[in-house]
Structure formats: C-alpha cells, structure tokens
Design a protein around this motif. Sequence first.
Motif, mmCIF file in Angstrom:
data_model
loop_
_atom_site.group_PDB
_atom_site.id
_atom_site.type_symbol
_atom_site.label_atom_id
_atom_site.label_comp_id
_atom_site.label_asym_id
_atom_site.label_seq_id
_atom_site.Cartn_x
_atom_site.Cartn_y
_atom_site.Cartn_z
ATOM 1 N N LEU A 103 -2.658 5.250 5.840
ATOM 2 C CA LEU A 103 -2.456 5.255 4.483
ATOM 3 C C LEU A 103 -3.777 5.003 3.789
ATOM 4 N N LEU A 104 -4.745 4.609 4.463
ATOM 5 C CA LEU A 104 -6.333 4.660 3.752
ATOM 6 C C LEU A 104 -6.846 5.787 3.989
ATOM 7 N N THR B 168 -5.186 7.936 1.239
ATOM 8 C CA THR B 168 -5.383 7.427 -0.302
ATOM 9 C C THR B 168 -6.731 7.711 -0.630
ATOM 10 N N HIS B 169 -7.982 7.789 0.411
ATOM 11 C CA HIS B 169 -9.216 8.382 0.286
ATOM 12 C C HIS B 169 -9.165 9.726 0.190
ATOM 13 N N PRO C 37 0.176 2.384 -8.939
ATOM 14 C CA PRO C 37 -0.018 0.889 -9.132
ATOM 15 C C PRO C 37 0.458 -0.005 -10.080
ATOM 16 N N HIS D 71 0.962 -1.070 -0.056
ATOM 17 C CA HIS D 71 0.067 0.049 -0.059
ATOM 18 C C HIS D 71 0.949 1.418 -0.131
ATOM 19 N N ARG E 205 2.566 1.560 -3.468
ATOM 20 C CA ARG E 205 1.611 2.111 -4.299
ATOM 21 C C ARG E 205 1.151 3.485 -4.057
ATOM 22 N N LEU E 206 1.123 3.924 -3.099
ATOM 23 C CA LEU E 206 0.671 5.351 -2.707
ATOM 24 C C LEU E 206 1.911 6.472 -3.163
ATOM 25 N N ARG F 142 -6.899 11.721 -1.492
ATOM 26 C CA ARG F 142 -6.274 11.750 -2.786
ATOM 27 C C ARG F 142 -7.401 11.356 -3.773
ATOM 28 N N GLY F 143 -8.370 10.378 -3.523
ATOM 29 C CA GLY F 143 -9.346 10.127 -4.470
ATOM 30 C C GLY F 143 -10.292 11.126 -4.545
#
Length: 339
Positions: free
Chosen positions: A328-329, A332-333, A279, A271, A274-275, A335-336
């Motif tokens: 990290l979650l 990622t959220h 990916p 993770h 990937r961040l 950035r999304g």
Amino acid sequence: MPNRLPALTLAALALLIALALVAFSIGRFSISPGDLLTVLWARLTGATHTLPAAYDAVIFQIRGPRVFAAMLIGAALAGAGAVYQNMFRNPLVSPDILGVSSGAALGAVLAIFLSLPILAIQGFAFAGGLLAVAMVYFIGNAVRGHDPILALILTGVVVGTLLGSGIALMKYLADPYNQLPAITFWLLGSLSSISPSDLWVATPLVLLGLVPIFLLRWRMNLLSLSDDEARALGVNVGRLRLVIVTCATLITAAAVAIAGIIGWIGLLIPHAARLLVGPEFARMLPLTLLLGACYLLAVDTLARTMASIEIPPGVLTALIGTPLFLWLLAVTHSRGRQA
C-alpha cells in the motif's frame, strides 16, 4: 472519487457475505452451503429440518459467535484506527496509540495472575483500557503546551511503555506452568473462546462507540485542520476531540477485552480504504468498517483451518499485514509521484 463509493461498498459487502459463508462451511466439521442455508432458514421461520442436531450446535454455538465476533472486532478496530489517524493527522497511528491495548492487556494479565474467572478477566481488560486512556488524556491535557495533539501522542507512548513494563513484570512473576501460558495465549489474541454471552456484552459497547462516530463523521474532517482553523469554523475542538477519543477507546477496549490483542487491523485497513475512496472521512468510514470485518474474518478462518493446530490471529494479522502495508505504501508513493 465519490462515484466509486457505492460500487466499492457493495463489493465489500458481497465479499463479507461470501467470507461468512466460507467461514461457516469449512472446518473439521464440514457444512455445505445448502445445509447451512437450510439450518438458517429453519431457525428464521421456526420450521424443522431433517439434518442432525450437531449442525445447529456447530452453526449457532461454535462458528456463529466466532464469525460474528470476527466481523464485529475487525470493524471496530478498523474504525478506531481511522478515527485516530484522522484526529492525530498521522497515517502511522493505530488504535493503541493512547495506551488502550496496553491498559487492557495489563488488566487481563493481572486478572490471570490472580486466577480470576474469564468474566473477571474480560472486565479487568475493559476497565484497564479505559483507565489507561483516561490517564493519558489527563496527563496530556496537563502538559500539552502549544500542541495538544503532540502531547497526547507522547503521553500515550510513555504510558504505554510503563504499562508494558507492568505486563513484563506480571509474566516474570507468573506460574510458568499454568498462568504464563494463559497470559501468552491472551496477549497473542484469539477468537476460539468467544461465546454468545461475550457478544451480548461487547456488541452494545461497540455500537455505543460507533454510532456517535458515524453521526459525527462529517465533522471529523475538521480535526485534521489546526485547532485555530477548526475553531474559526465554529467547532468546539476540545469537546469534539474528547467525544471521539472516548468513543474510539470504548470500541477498542470492548474488542480487546473479548479477543485479546490483535494488531495491524487499525493501521492497515484505513490505509486501504483511503487509497480506494480518498481521505474524506465521511466516505472512508463505511468502507473501512466493511474492509475491517472482511479482513479479520478471512484471517480467523485461515488461522483455524490452515494447520492441524490453530494459529493465533494476532500472529497472522502481522504476517499478512506487513507485506500488504508495504505494498500500500508503494502504491500510494507511486500515485503521489504521478500526480
């Protein structure tokens, strides 16, 4: 983000070297960086040094194998996690999704229950991991229906639960004064008993699994597509998946056999990579291996120095990994949503 990859790789490599120097230096027998370099230089050049012989023993017989094992196992588990997450198209997958950790654990627990020597325990663990995944793959292919990926995941969960019940039974039947503490210690994971002979066995097995994965890294992205799309691009999906599963299982089983079960690395580190670099698997894999080596080396150094008694690294990886994974979650959220 291809322009960031070289800089991030160099930064991760520099961090790994710094962590290795720290791991060699601190402990109950302190070694300064200068003395460490003196001993290493004398060993490389064949020269002699004026330091006590205890320095050589600590560096090459005690801390050296442990430091190298932490880097090797961290890289192996992180690489296996990246492979499984990409192949199963699921970021919540970890290296034990197909039962390799449960199979290795049952093999080791059985060997401890039978009072076998350490070499047999490692052999049973390695064989148990391979046999568990072979059983999962055989059953999954027999009942796969229209979705082979889902069939493998569900079969892995079911077989892992079955193997877990076998472990529980062995713990219940074990001698509570001798066997049960050894079983519990192994299941928590530890690098304290790593010897040079363990590394001579595990390192070729890990490399044997990592090299094909590295060579096939450009094709790994195709496994994130549907099987029909991948076949349309000229890929033999079944053969590629079998090779990748075999390699990932080999490196995971080799790591678990010598160190016990150390969780969260294969889930958390891919993770993070990937961040940082995106990916695309070919870019993500090298950084994943370096970050995995850094993470377990840092955790193991902390585990043996933060208290008067050594804390199992499997416990610390969970304590540290949980908040890191939630962070990290969240990133990622965020950035999304911005995208």
